[in-house]
Design a protein around this motif. Structure first.
Motif, PDB file in Angstrom:
ATOM      1  N   LYS A 101       0.845  -1.204   0.000  1.00  0.00           N
ATOM      2  CA  LYS A 101       0.000   0.000   0.000  1.00  0.00           C
ATOM      3  C   LYS A 101       0.875   1.245   0.000  1.00  0.00           C
ATOM      4  CE  LYS A 101      -3.828   2.169   2.555  1.00  0.00           C
ATOM      5  NZ  LYS A 101      -4.646   2.361   1.362  1.00  0.00           N
ATOM      6  N   ILE A 102       0.628   2.121  -0.959  1.00  0.00           N
ATOM      7  CA  ILE A 102       1.402   3.354  -1.038  1.00  0.00           C
ATOM      8  C   ILE A 102       0.984   4.314   0.079  1.00  0.00           C
ATOM      9  CG2 ILE A 102      -0.203   4.497  -2.643  1.00  0.00           C
ATOM     10  CD1 ILE A 102       2.262   5.770  -3.980  1.00  0.00           C
ATOM     11  N   THR A 103       1.955   4.997   0.640  1.00  0.00           N
ATOM     12  CA  THR A 103       1.704   6.032   1.636  1.00  0.00           C
ATOM     13  C   THR A 103       1.662   7.372   0.919  1.00  0.00           C
ATOM     14  OG1 THR A 103       2.867   4.775   3.342  1.00  0.00           O
ATOM     15  CG2 THR A 103       2.560   7.127   3.744  1.00  0.00           C
ATOM     16  N   ILE A 104       0.549   8.084   1.073  1.00  0.00           N
ATOM     17  CA  ILE A 104       0.394   9.360   0.368  1.00  0.00           C
ATOM     18  C   ILE A 104       0.353  10.504   1.380  1.00  0.00           C
ATOM     19  CG2 ILE A 104      -1.067  10.705  -1.188  1.00  0.00           C
ATOM     20  CD1 ILE A 104      -2.055   8.085  -2.372  1.00  0.00           C
ATOM     21  N   GLU A 105       1.274  11.438   1.220  1.00  0.00           N
ATOM     22  CA  GLU A 105       1.303  12.601   2.095  1.00  0.00           C
ATOM     23  C   GLU A 105       0.202  13.580   1.691  1.00  0.00           C
ATOM     24  OE1 GLU A 105       4.802  10.423   2.228  1.00  0.00           O
ATOM     25  OE2 GLU A 105       4.096  11.511   0.462  1.00  0.00           O
ATOM     26  N   LYS A 106      -0.309  14.304   2.659  1.00  0.00           N
ATOM     27  CA  LYS A 106      -1.326  15.318   2.352  1.00  0.00           C
ATOM     28  C   LYS A 106      -0.631  16.602   1.938  1.00  0.00           C
ATOM     29  CE  LYS A 106      -5.156  13.624   5.151  1.00  0.00           C
ATOM     30  NZ  LYS A 106      -6.144  13.950   6.204  1.00  0.00           N
ATOM     31  N   THR A 107      -0.875  17.002   0.704  1.00  0.00           N
ATOM     32  CA  THR A 107      -0.302  18.239   0.187  1.00  0.00           C
ATOM     33  C   THR A 107      -1.395  19.040  -0.509  1.00  0.00           C
ATOM     34  OG1 THR A 107       0.305  17.168  -1.906  1.00  0.00           O
ATOM     35  CG2 THR A 107       1.977  17.193  -0.175  1.00  0.00           C
ATOM     36  N   GLU A 108      -1.147  20.321  -0.666  1.00  0.00           N
ATOM     37  CA  GLU A 108      -2.115  21.192  -1.339  1.00  0.00           C
ATOM     38  C   GLU A 108      -2.052  20.967  -2.848  1.00  0.00           C
ATOM     39  OE1 GLU A 108      -4.343  23.350  -0.001  1.00  0.00           O
ATOM     40  OE2 GLU A 108      -3.744  22.545   1.960  1.00  0.00           O
ATOM     41  N   ASN A 149      -0.427   8.536  -8.697  1.00  0.00           N
ATOM     42  CA  ASN A 149      -0.960   9.227  -7.525  1.00  0.00           C
ATOM     43  C   ASN A 149      -0.094   9.005  -6.287  1.00  0.00           C
ATOM     44  OD1 ASN A 149      -2.029   6.517  -7.776  1.00  0.00           O
ATOM     45  ND2 ASN A 149      -3.240   6.941  -5.962  1.00  0.00           N
ATOM     46  N   GLY A 150       0.187  10.117  -5.595  1.00  0.00           N
ATOM     47  CA  GLY A 150       0.958  10.065  -4.361  1.00  0.00           C
ATOM     48  C   GLY A 150       2.454   9.935  -4.545  1.00  0.00           C
ATOM     49  N   GLN A 151       2.924   9.935  -5.793  1.00  0.00           N
ATOM     50  CA  GLN A 151       4.366   9.842  -6.022  1.00  0.00           C
ATOM     51  C   GLN A 151       5.036  11.130  -5.548  1.00  0.00           C
ATOM     52  OE1 GLN A 151       7.287   8.258  -6.113  1.00  0.00           O
ATOM     53  NE2 GLN A 151       6.349   6.924  -7.669  1.00  0.00           N
ATOM     54  N   TYR A 152       6.261  11.038  -5.096  1.00  0.00           N
ATOM     55  CA  TYR A 152       6.988  12.235  -4.659  1.00  0.00           C
ATOM     56  C   TYR A 152       7.113  13.228  -5.803  1.00  0.00           C
ATOM     57  CZ  TYR A 152       8.603   9.947  -0.341  1.00  0.00           C
ATOM     58  OH  TYR A 152       8.680   9.337   0.880  1.00  0.00           O
ATOM     59  N   ALA A 186       8.252  25.679 -15.171  1.00  0.00           N
ATOM     60  CA  ALA A 186       7.133  25.987 -14.266  1.00  0.00           C
ATOM     61  C   ALA A 186       6.048  24.922 -14.402  1.00  0.00           C
ATOM     62  CB  ALA A 186       6.573  27.374 -14.565  1.00  0.00           C
ATOM     63  N   GLU A 187       5.784  24.492 -15.627  1.00  0.00           N
ATOM     64  CA  GLU A 187       4.764  23.464 -15.854  1.00  0.00           C
ATOM     65  C   GLU A 187       5.194  22.114 -15.284  1.00  0.00           C
ATOM     66  OE1 GLU A 187       2.590  24.933 -19.958  1.00  0.00           O
ATOM     67  OE2 GLU A 187       4.538  23.921 -20.107  1.00  0.00           O
ATOM     68  N   ILE A 188       6.457  21.775 -15.461  1.00  0.00           N
ATOM     69  CA  ILE A 188       6.965  20.512 -14.915  1.00  0.00           C
ATOM     70  C   ILE A 188       6.805  20.478 -13.409  1.00  0.00           C
ATOM     71  CG2 ILE A 188       9.118  19.245 -14.440  1.00  0.00           C
ATOM     72  CD1 ILE A 188       9.932  19.836 -17.354  1.00  0.00           C
ATOM     73  N   LYS A 189       7.197  21.561 -12.750  1.00  0.00           N
ATOM     74  CA  LYS A 189       7.097  21.623 -11.288  1.00  0.00           C
ATOM     75  C   LYS A 189       5.633  21.575 -10.843  1.00  0.00           C
ATOM     76  CE  LYS A 189       8.809  24.065  -7.225  1.00  0.00           C
ATOM     77  NZ  LYS A 189       7.777  23.396  -6.451  1.00  0.00           N
ATOM     78  N   ALA A 190       4.783  22.295 -11.544  1.00  0.00           N
ATOM     79  CA  ALA A 190       3.365  22.350 -11.171  1.00  0.00           C
ATOM     80  C   ALA A 190       2.699  20.982 -11.325  1.00  0.00           C
ATOM     81  CB  ALA A 190       2.645  23.389 -12.029  1.00  0.00           C
ATOM     82  N   VAL A 191       2.957  20.303 -12.429  1.00  0.00           N
ATOM     83  CA  VAL A 191       2.372  18.972 -12.649  1.00  0.00           C
ATOM     84  C   VAL A 191       2.879  17.986 -11.605  1.00  0.00           C
ATOM     85  CG1 VAL A 191       2.349  16.990 -14.218  1.00  0.00           C
ATOM     86  CG2 VAL A 191       1.895  19.283 -15.100  1.00  0.00           C
ATOM     87  N   ALA A 192       4.171  18.053 -11.297  1.00  0.00           N
ATOM     88  CA  ALA A 192       4.743  17.161 -10.287  1.00  0.00           C
ATOM     89  C   ALA A 192       4.099  17.399  -8.921  1.00  0.00           C
ATOM     90  CB  ALA A 192       6.258  17.366 -10.211  1.00  0.00           C
ATOM     91  N   ASP A 193       3.900  18.669  -8.584  1.00  0.00           N
ATOM     92  CA  ASP A 193       3.241  19.007  -7.313  1.00  0.00           C
ATOM     93  C   ASP A 193       1.816  18.460  -7.283  1.00  0.00           C
ATOM     94  OD1 ASP A 193       5.457  20.269  -6.293  1.00  0.00           O
ATOM     95  OD2 ASP A 193       4.772  22.305  -6.741  1.00  0.00           O
ATOM     96  N   TYR A 194       1.109  18.622  -8.385  1.00  0.00           N
ATOM     97  CA  TYR A 194      -0.281  18.163  -8.429  1.00  0.00           C
ATOM     98  C   TYR A 194      -0.364  16.645  -8.313  1.00  0.00           C
ATOM     99  CZ  TYR A 194      -5.003  17.177  -9.921  1.00  0.00           C
ATOM    100  OH  TYR A 194      -6.289  16.683  -9.961  1.00  0.00           O
ATOM    101  N   ILE A 195       0.497  15.939  -9.026  1.00  0.00           N
ATOM    102  CA  ILE A 195       0.498  14.471  -8.979  1.00  0.00           C
ATOM    103  C   ILE A 195       0.729  13.982  -7.549  1.00  0.00           C
ATOM    104  CG2 ILE A 195       1.901  12.457  -9.622  1.00  0.00           C
ATOM    105  CD1 ILE A 195       2.115  13.754 -12.440  1.00  0.00           C
ATOM    106  N   SER A 196       1.615  14.648  -6.828  1.00  0.00           N
ATOM    107  CA  SER A 196       1.905  14.212  -5.459  1.00  0.00           C
ATOM    108  C   SER A 196       0.706  14.381  -4.537  1.00  0.00           C
ATOM    109  CB  SER A 196       3.103  14.985  -4.896  1.00  0.00           C
ATOM    110  OG  SER A 196       2.769  16.339  -4.632  1.00  0.00           O
ATOM    111  N   SER A 197      -0.244  15.234  -4.925  1.00  0.00           N
ATOM    112  CA  SER A 197      -1.430  15.484  -4.101  1.00  0.00           C
ATOM    113  C   SER A 197      -2.587  14.529  -4.409  1.00  0.00           C
ATOM    114  CB  SER A 197      -1.924  16.931  -4.269  1.00  0.00           C
ATOM    115  OG  SER A 197      -2.563  17.109  -5.528  1.00  0.00           O
ATOM    116  N   LEU A 198      -2.476  13.789  -5.504  1.00  0.00           N
ATOM    117  CA  LEU A 198      -3.560  12.874  -5.887  1.00  0.00           C
ATOM    118  C   LEU A 198      -3.669  11.722  -4.896  1.00  0.00           C
ATOM    119  CD1 LEU A 198      -3.033  12.669  -9.755  1.00  0.00           C
ATOM    120  CD2 LEU A 198      -4.968  13.731  -8.568  1.00  0.00           C
TER     121      LEU A 198
END
Length: 199
Positions: A101-108, A149-152, A186-198
């Motif tokens: 089971k993947i552990t997903i951190e809560k992020t905005e 989803n939930g990847q760093y 900027a897009e790479i960072k934004a997409v990576a941030d969003y994926i980590s929040s899924l």
């Protein structure tokens, strides 16, 4: 009737081959001890630069290990670790990690990242990530598209930059390389941030 028997034989042989190709999670757990240093005992790495592989599709894990072994995906450490693995070792490891089971951190959630992930960028020709990875980031095991989803975020950023620079080239038909090449930092960072929040 002869043709029917021929095709039935092929189907049965294929079924046997598929059954044989399935890994043993218990055996995989024992073999995963060497992987724990970077990926954690259950596939949830503690260092954001190393990917979480817990809950990842078995077919995707197996493909990456085969690619590391053949050096289709270049990485000195992973290449050396994968080189001695047999096909059964790879199937066993894939079976073990896929059941964790993947552990997903809560992020905005990142608003720009969400827009690109869901709808892409028509001006630059970047397609929506949902087409391959799904709205929830669950991927597509049949097409061997990974769960995200939930990847760093740090690992996703690195991966997209590697595709953009052509340093990673084991994507199907160069799709990820073509997509990432059209994304700015900027897009790479934004997409990576969003994926980590899924979730």
């Amino acid at each position: 009737m002869g043709k029917l028997r021929f095709w039935m034989g092929l189907l049965l042989a294929g079924g046997v081959a598929l059954a044989h190709a399935q890994g043993n999670p218990a055996a995989g757990k024992e073999k995963a001890m060497v992987c724990a240093g970077c990926h954690g005992e259950d596939g949830n790495s503690s260092a954001p630069i190393f990917p979480k592989i817990a809950g990842q599709h078995a077919a995707y894990i197996a493909k990456q290990l085969h690619d590391f072994k053949s050096q289709k995906r270049g990485d000195p450490t992973m290449g050396a670790l994968a080189e001695p693995l047999t096909g059964q070792d790879i199937d066993d490891l894939a079976a073990y990690y896929s059941q964790q089971k993947i552990t997903i951190e809560k992020t905005e959630a990142n608003a720009l990242g969400e827009t690109i992930y869901r709808t892409g960028n028509l001006k630059t020709g970047v397609p929506a990530c949902t087409g391959c990875h799904g709205f929830g980031g669950n991927g597509n095991p049949g097409a061997v598209f990974p769960q995200l989803n939930g990847q760093y975020a740090a690992y996703v950023e690195k991966t997209l930059r590697d595709f953009k620079a052509g340093e990673r080239g084991n994507d199907m038909n160069g799709m990820m390389r073509a997509l990432a090449a059209r994304m700015n930092e900027a897009e790479i960072k934004a997409v990576a941030d969003y994926i980590s929040s899924l979730q």
